[in-house]
Scaffold this active site. Sequence first.
Site, PDB file in Angstrom:
ATOM      1  N   GLU A   1       0.819  -1.203   0.000  1.00 37.31           N
ATOM      2  CA  GLU A   1       0.000   0.000   0.000  1.00 37.31           C
ATOM      3  C   GLU A   1       0.860   1.264   0.000  1.00 37.31           C
ATOM      4  O   GLU A   1       0.430   2.304  -0.492  1.00 37.31           O
ATOM      5  CB  GLU A   1      -0.946   0.005   1.209  1.00 37.31           C
ATOM      6  CG  GLU A   1      -2.007  -1.087   1.131  1.00 37.31           C
ATOM      7  CD  GLU A   1      -2.881  -1.136   2.353  1.00 37.31           C
ATOM      8  OE1 GLU A   1      -4.111  -1.103   2.189  1.00 37.31           O
ATOM      9  OE2 GLU A   1      -2.338  -1.212   3.481  1.00 37.31           O
TER      10      GLU A   1
ATOM     11  N   LYS B   1     -12.036   2.772   1.376  1.00 41.39           N
ATOM     12  CA  LYS B   1     -11.062   2.195   0.462  1.00 41.39           C
ATOM     13  C   LYS B   1     -11.836   1.233  -0.444  1.00 41.39           C
ATOM     14  O   LYS B   1     -12.577   0.383   0.042  1.00 41.39           O
ATOM     15  CB  LYS B   1      -9.966   1.476   1.236  1.00 41.39           C
ATOM     16  CG  LYS B   1      -9.077   2.444   2.019  1.00 41.39           C
ATOM     17  CD  LYS B   1      -8.159   1.755   3.005  1.00 41.39           C
ATOM     18  CE  LYS B   1      -7.110   0.925   2.354  1.00 41.39           C
ATOM     19  NZ  LYS B   1      -6.117   0.398   3.324  1.00 41.39           N
TER      20      LYS B   1
ATOM     21  N   TYR C   1     -19.030  24.605  -2.315  1.00 41.06           N
ATOM     22  CA  TYR C   1     -18.680  23.184  -2.348  1.00 41.06           C
ATOM     23  C   TYR C   1     -17.481  22.913  -3.237  1.00 41.06           C
ATOM     24  O   TYR C   1     -16.766  21.936  -3.041  1.00 41.06           O
ATOM     25  CB  TYR C   1     -19.868  22.287  -2.706  1.00 41.06           C
ATOM     26  CG  TYR C   1     -20.722  22.730  -3.854  1.00 41.06           C
ATOM     27  CD1 TYR C   1     -20.346  22.519  -5.160  1.00 41.06           C
ATOM     28  CD2 TYR C   1     -21.952  23.343  -3.615  1.00 41.06           C
ATOM     29  CE1 TYR C   1     -21.145  22.916  -6.210  1.00 41.06           C
ATOM     30  CE2 TYR C   1     -22.765  23.734  -4.657  1.00 41.06           C
ATOM     31  CZ  TYR C   1     -22.351  23.525  -5.961  1.00 41.06           C
ATOM     32  OH  TYR C   1     -23.145  23.914  -7.001  1.00 41.06           O
TER      33      TYR C   1
ATOM     34  N   VAL D   1      -7.429   5.041   7.415  1.00 35.61           N
ATOM     35  CA  VAL D   1      -8.575   5.820   6.943  1.00 35.61           C
ATOM     36  C   VAL D   1      -9.072   6.741   8.058  1.00 35.61           C
ATOM     37  O   VAL D   1      -9.566   7.839   7.789  1.00 35.61           O
ATOM     38  CB  VAL D   1      -9.722   4.928   6.402  1.00 35.61           C
ATOM     39  CG1 VAL D   1      -9.317   4.260   5.105  1.00 35.61           C
ATOM     40  CG2 VAL D   1     -10.185   3.913   7.427  1.00 35.61           C
ATOM     41  N   GLU D   2      -8.914   6.317   9.309  1.00 32.67           N
ATOM     42  CA  GLU D   2      -9.311   7.149  10.437  1.00 32.67           C
ATOM     43  C   GLU D   2      -8.529   8.464  10.459  1.00 32.67           C
ATOM     44  O   GLU D   2      -9.098   9.537  10.707  1.00 32.67           O
ATOM     45  CB  GLU D   2      -9.108   6.395  11.759  1.00 32.67           C
ATOM     46  CG  GLU D   2     -10.050   5.219  11.961  1.00 32.67           C
ATOM     47  CD  GLU D   2      -9.584   3.909  11.313  1.00 32.67           C
ATOM     48  OE1 GLU D   2     -10.235   2.879  11.558  1.00 32.67           O
ATOM     49  OE2 GLU D   2      -8.575   3.908  10.564  1.00 32.67           O
TER      50      GLU D   2
END
Length: 141
Positions: free
Chosen positions: A43, A120, A75, A94-95
């Site tokens: 990764e 993911k 936006y 991801v946190e």
Amino acid sequence: MPMPATPAVTPFPSAIASAQSGLRHVFLRDLVVVASIGVYKHEHETPQRVRINLDLAVREGEGPRHDDLAEVVCYEKIRERVRDVVLDRHVNLVETMAERIAESCLTDPRIRSVRVRVEKLDVFEDVTSVGVEIERFNTLA
């Protein structure tokens, strides 16, 4: 046997759009970015797709009285801010990515809260996505 008393909790207002609270719901759906994310060696070497969704509770104030972009949370700028965070550097979790995205959104004092979902998309063949969703509140607003 009696149940122990549960402590009272005062919830933060949970409405993301509310006329009574003067909140408008601004959202960003299904932004897909190729990011350097993950704890494993492969990764670190190969970027992967992440999907990001945002829900923002925005203080309305007087609203767009003059139909002018400067009167609202844009936006497009939120999208750019999110892309900058995601593409900035490698993150393991991801946190962590979700927290950084939330923090960047909450720099605008008009944004009262943000809900961030980071997924993911290419981790498992038999799962559409894995990820995390968080909600954070603006203590500066």
